[in-house]
Design a protein around this motif. Structure first.
Motif, PDB file in Angstrom:
ATOM      1  N   GLY A  37      -3.016  -5.727  -5.614  1.00 14.17           N
ATOM      2  CA  GLY A  37      -3.658  -4.876  -6.600  1.00 14.17           C
ATOM      3  C   GLY A  37      -2.710  -4.270  -7.602  1.00 14.17           C
ATOM      4  O   GLY A  37      -1.499  -4.468  -7.552  1.00 14.17           O
ATOM      5  N   ASP A  38      -3.294  -3.507  -8.520  1.00 16.08           N
ATOM      6  CA  ASP A  38      -2.587  -2.813  -9.598  1.00 16.08           C
ATOM      7  C   ASP A  38      -1.558  -3.712 -10.276  1.00 16.08           C
ATOM      8  O   ASP A  38      -0.367  -3.394 -10.357  1.00 16.08           O
ATOM      9  N   PRO A  39      -2.002  -4.855 -10.798  1.00 10.41           N
ATOM     10  CA  PRO A  39      -1.052  -5.777 -11.426  1.00 10.41           C
ATOM     11  C   PRO A  39      -0.610  -5.294 -12.804  1.00 10.41           C
ATOM     12  O   PRO A  39      -1.316  -4.530 -13.478  1.00 10.41           O
ATOM     13  N   THR A  40       0.547  -5.740 -13.231  1.00 16.36           N
ATOM     14  CA  THR A  40       0.992  -5.648 -14.610  1.00 16.36           C
ATOM     15  C   THR A  40       1.319  -7.062 -15.054  1.00 16.36           C
ATOM     16  O   THR A  40       1.037  -8.031 -14.332  1.00 16.36           O
ATOM     17  N   ASP A  41       1.948  -7.200 -16.219  1.00 18.18           N
ATOM     18  CA  ASP A  41       2.308  -8.542 -16.652  1.00 18.18           C
ATOM     19  C   ASP A  41       3.558  -9.060 -15.961  1.00 18.18           C
ATOM     20  O   ASP A  41       3.927 -10.233 -16.136  1.00 18.18           O
ATOM     21  N   SER A  42       4.198  -8.214 -15.121  1.00 10.63           N
ATOM     22  CA  SER A  42       5.407  -8.671 -14.429  1.00 10.63           C
ATOM     23  C   SER A  42       5.501  -8.213 -12.983  1.00 10.63           C
ATOM     24  O   SER A  42       6.511  -8.432 -12.330  1.00 10.63           O
ATOM     25  N   SER A  43       4.454  -7.572 -12.465  1.00  9.18           N
ATOM     26  CA  SER A  43       4.524  -7.055 -11.099  1.00  9.18           C
ATOM     27  C   SER A  43       3.143  -6.962 -10.481  1.00  9.18           C
ATOM     28  O   SER A  43       2.122  -7.020 -11.173  1.00  9.18           O
ATOM     29  N   VAL A  44       3.122  -6.785  -9.158  1.00  3.80           N
ATOM     30  CA  VAL A  44       1.871  -6.612  -8.431  1.00  3.80           C
ATOM     31  C   VAL A  44       2.190  -5.969  -7.090  1.00  3.80           C
ATOM     32  O   VAL A  44       3.300  -6.101  -6.571  1.00  3.80           O
ATOM     33  N   ILE A  45       1.229  -5.251  -6.547  1.00  2.00           N
ATOM     34  CA  ILE A  45       1.363  -4.634  -5.223  1.00  2.00           C
ATOM     35  C   ILE A  45       0.759  -5.572  -4.186  1.00  2.00           C
ATOM     36  O   ILE A  45      -0.403  -5.980  -4.294  1.00  2.00           O
ATOM     37  N   LEU A  46       1.565  -5.928  -3.163  1.00  2.28           N
ATOM     38  CA  LEU A  46       1.075  -6.708  -2.025  1.00  2.28           C
ATOM     39  C   LEU A  46       0.849  -5.761  -0.853  1.00  2.28           C
ATOM     40  O   LEU A  46       1.634  -4.844  -0.625  1.00  2.28           O
ATOM     41  N   TRP A  47      -0.207  -6.028  -0.069  1.00  4.02           N
ATOM     42  CA  TRP A  47      -0.609  -5.087   0.994  1.00  4.02           C
ATOM     43  C   TRP A  47      -0.957  -5.832   2.275  1.00  4.02           C
ATOM     44  O   TRP A  47      -1.514  -6.933   2.252  1.00  4.02           O
ATOM     45  N   THR A  48      -0.654  -5.183   3.389  1.00  2.00           N
ATOM     46  CA  THR A  48      -1.218  -5.560   4.676  1.00  2.00           C
ATOM     47  C   THR A  48      -1.139  -4.343   5.599  1.00  2.00           C
ATOM     48  O   THR A  48      -0.595  -3.295   5.222  1.00  2.00           O
ATOM     49  N   ARG A  49      -1.679  -4.477   6.806  1.00  2.00           N
ATOM     50  CA  ARG A  49      -1.670  -3.371   7.759  1.00  2.00           C
ATOM     51  C   ARG A  49      -1.618  -3.964   9.169  1.00  2.00           C
ATOM     52  O   ARG A  49      -2.416  -4.858   9.503  1.00  2.00           O
ATOM     53  N   LEU A  50      -0.710  -3.459   9.987  1.00  2.09           N
ATOM     54  CA  LEU A  50      -0.558  -3.942  11.350  1.00  2.09           C
ATOM     55  C   LEU A  50      -1.502  -3.207  12.294  1.00  2.09           C
ATOM     56  O   LEU A  50      -1.697  -2.001  12.191  1.00  2.09           O
ATOM     57  N   ALA A  51      -2.086  -3.943  13.211  1.00  8.83           N
ATOM     58  CA  ALA A  51      -2.926  -3.361  14.264  1.00  8.83           C
ATOM     59  C   ALA A  51      -3.161  -4.447  15.308  1.00  8.83           C
ATOM     60  O   ALA A  51      -2.883  -5.629  15.076  1.00  8.83           O
ATOM     61  N   ARG A  52      -3.665  -4.050  16.468  1.00  6.12           N
ATOM     62  CA  ARG A  52      -4.046  -5.043  17.465  1.00  6.12           C
ATOM     63  C   ARG A  52      -5.433  -5.601  17.173  1.00  6.12           C
ATOM     64  O   ARG A  52      -5.733  -6.747  17.488  1.00  6.12           O
ATOM     65  N   ALA A  53      -6.289  -4.769  16.587  1.00  2.31           N
ATOM     66  CA  ALA A  53      -7.632  -5.189  16.206  1.00  2.31           C
ATOM     67  C   ALA A  53      -8.142  -4.199  15.167  1.00  2.31           C
ATOM     68  O   ALA A  53      -7.632  -3.078  15.050  1.00  2.31           O
ATOM     69  N   THR A  54      -9.154  -4.576  14.412  1.00  4.42           N
ATOM     70  CA  THR A  54      -9.674  -3.679  13.377  1.00  4.42           C
ATOM     71  C   THR A  54     -10.215  -2.382  13.966  1.00  4.42           C
ATOM     72  O   THR A  54     -10.192  -1.342  13.310  1.00  4.42           O
TER      73      THR A  54
END
Length: 505
Positions: A37-54
């Motif tokens: 998310g929140d892209p620009t013309d030269s960058s972007v935010i990558l996301w994840t989240r650790l857990a055993r289950a949702t």
């Protein structure tokens, strides 16, 4: 061995500032998949989240966990352009946000995270066009209002197939309220109050497979609305703590560039997004400053429109009332004045256009929208007129309906003198019951600036910008009440550059 939640949480503040490596508990994985998310013309935010289950809220480690990430030109990740390590911290619920910079404009990339020998699903993201150049076109999906109880999020499957360059989500990503009796149940009937409560609510929503698929394939820019946190600003310490918890969880679960500081009840929301020189998007904060939203409630009929609509009392004209606040109005005026864009899109969580409603002999309004703060709308239109802003357009949500209108200062004003069109997108799943829909439908003759109103369908808007025109399609889902809804195109509208009039195609 299962970790003690009390032990981990006691150490969490120190772990936020001391990135010591810890081993993740067995079974730790990527159950929420990935997002960007929140892209620009030269960058972007990558996301994840650790857990055993949702559905498992227990910490996965006693300290920060090191996660590898890779961004590449191909889905197999064989042509990597950026890679590195990130720390999943206990104080952030083991979420990971990576700001990847130095990328090429206007191109897709693929990415994934790795924990030991386990790899996350591969996500796809996209940078925006070069801000100095005029691209041939850009397609934006406008989404809002996804209530878990009201329906399934299958509209996102249609969005993935449409493959827009950017998804604009304009609020109510989660619902704090639980009404019961829906097609599926929240994890609890209680109103979320604490960080643990809000984390659990977000975790539930992020378990929806269609929403996960959208985040895996598309790049999002998001702004929150009332159900993401609170209706309006408050001096109540308990409510401020609750908002701080809501903002913390919101930032943990979404690919945001700017997040609330831990323990803060203020989230930096308003910002501009440039899609080359084709369009500038002004993402506005319509919630954190506003006060006295219910100023007219005491003199209103609580049975009319389920109490959502209120009588138009004198307090609405009070010049001190504001939804945006001076700081945001100054930012907006500055960015409008300096915009090189062909199109200037005002992105609002709520309806900008006025709606004149009648309850017997009394005039009513929808106070949660800009109609509750008419001085803001007056100043906005005056700013657009004074600056001669090129091709302004409003993109909005909240009504759980599709509404297309010419923005005027007051209902009854000549729509031919409107400075800008407004396209309000319907909800992903949230319903707009008949007691709310009928007052608007019955008052359309008194609101000639409203060209189209449809409260019956769920879905989103697909907006196609070119230098010559803006075309908007209503993308409608056959049903959200059960899985497997089918998308279709409903109405199509166009606005030609240089003329704010809306044309039905």
């Amino acid at each position: 061995m299962r970790l003690s939640r009390r032990t981990v949480l006691r150490a969490a503040p120190a772990l936020c500032t001391r990135p010591l490596r810890a081993e993740a508990a067995p079974g730790t994985s990527f159950p929420f998949s990935v997002a960007s998310g929140d892209p620009t013309d030269s960058s972007v935010i990558l996301w994840t989240r650790l857990a055993r289950a949702t559905h498992d809220p227990e910490p996965v480690a006693a300290g920060p966990v090191t996660v590898e990430w890779c961004l590449a030109e191909d889905r197999h990740l064989s042509r990597a352009v950026r890679r590195g390590n990130a720390h999943a911290l206990p104080c952030n619920g083991f979420s990971v946000h990576v700001d990847v910079t130095g990328l090429e404009p206007d191109r897709p990339y693929f990415y994934a995270f790795r924990l030991g020998g386990l790899q996350s699903p591969v996500g796809r993201t996209r940078t925006l066009p070069d801000r100095r150049r005029l691209p041939s076109g850009a397609r934006i999906a406008l989404a809002s209002c996804q209530d878990w109880e009201s329906g399934f999020f299958d509209a996102y499957r249609g969005m993935v197939a449409d493959d827009p360059d950017l998804v604009l989500h304009v609020g109510d990503y989660i619902y704090d309220v639980t009404r019961g009796g829906g097609v599926r149940a929240h994890e609890t009937q209680r109103l979320p109050m604490t960080l643990a409560d809000y984390r659990a609510r977000h975790a539930l929503y992020r378990s929806d497979p269609a929403l996960q698929a959208a985040h895996e394939s598309l790049t999002f820019a998001l702004i929150p609305d009332n159900h993401d946190a609170l209706e309006q600003d408050s001096d109540d310490p308990a409510q401020r703590r609750r908002r701080a918890a809501a903002w913390q969880a919101y930032g943990e679960f979404l690919p945001l560039r700017r997040r609330a500081r831990r323990g803060s009840d203020w989230l930096p929301i308003h910002r501009s997004v440039d899609i080359g020189r084709l369009a500038r998007l002004y993402l506005m904060d319509t919630r954190q400053v506003r006060r006295d939203e219910f100023a007219c409630a005491s003199s209103s009929d609580p049975a009319f429109g389920l109490g959502v609509y209120q009588r138009a009392c004198e307090e609405l004209a009070n010049p001190t009332r504001s939804m945006l606040g001076k700081v945001q109005e100054q930012w907006l005026a500055h960015d409008l004045a300096t915009s090189p864009a062909v199109w200037n899109a005002l992105v609002s969580t709520v309806l900008v256009s006025p709606l004149a409603l009648r309850n017997g002999a009394d005039a009513y309004v929808y106070p949660a929208s800009w109609s509750g703060y008419p001085q803001d709308r007056r100043r906005l239109l005056a700013t657009l007129r004074r600056l001669g802003v090129a091709n302004p357009v409003a993109l909005s949500g909240d009504l759980h309906s599709t509404l297309v209108a010419q923005v005027v200062e007051r209902a009854g004003d000549d729509p031919r003198r409107s400075l800008l069109p407004e396209f309000l997108g319907t909800s992903i799943s949230s319903l707009w019951p008949e007691p709310l829909a009928d007052p608007i439908r019955s008052a359309l003759s008194a609101n000639p600036h409203v060209l189209h109103y449809d409260p019956a369908h769920r879905g989103y808007l697909l907006c196609h910008f070119t230098a010559a025109s803006l075309t908007v399609e209503t993308r409608l889902l056959s049903t959200a009440l059960q899985p497997g809804g089918v998308m279709r195109t409903g109405e199509r509208f166009a606005v030609l550059a240089g003329n704010p009039a809306i044309h039905r195609l």
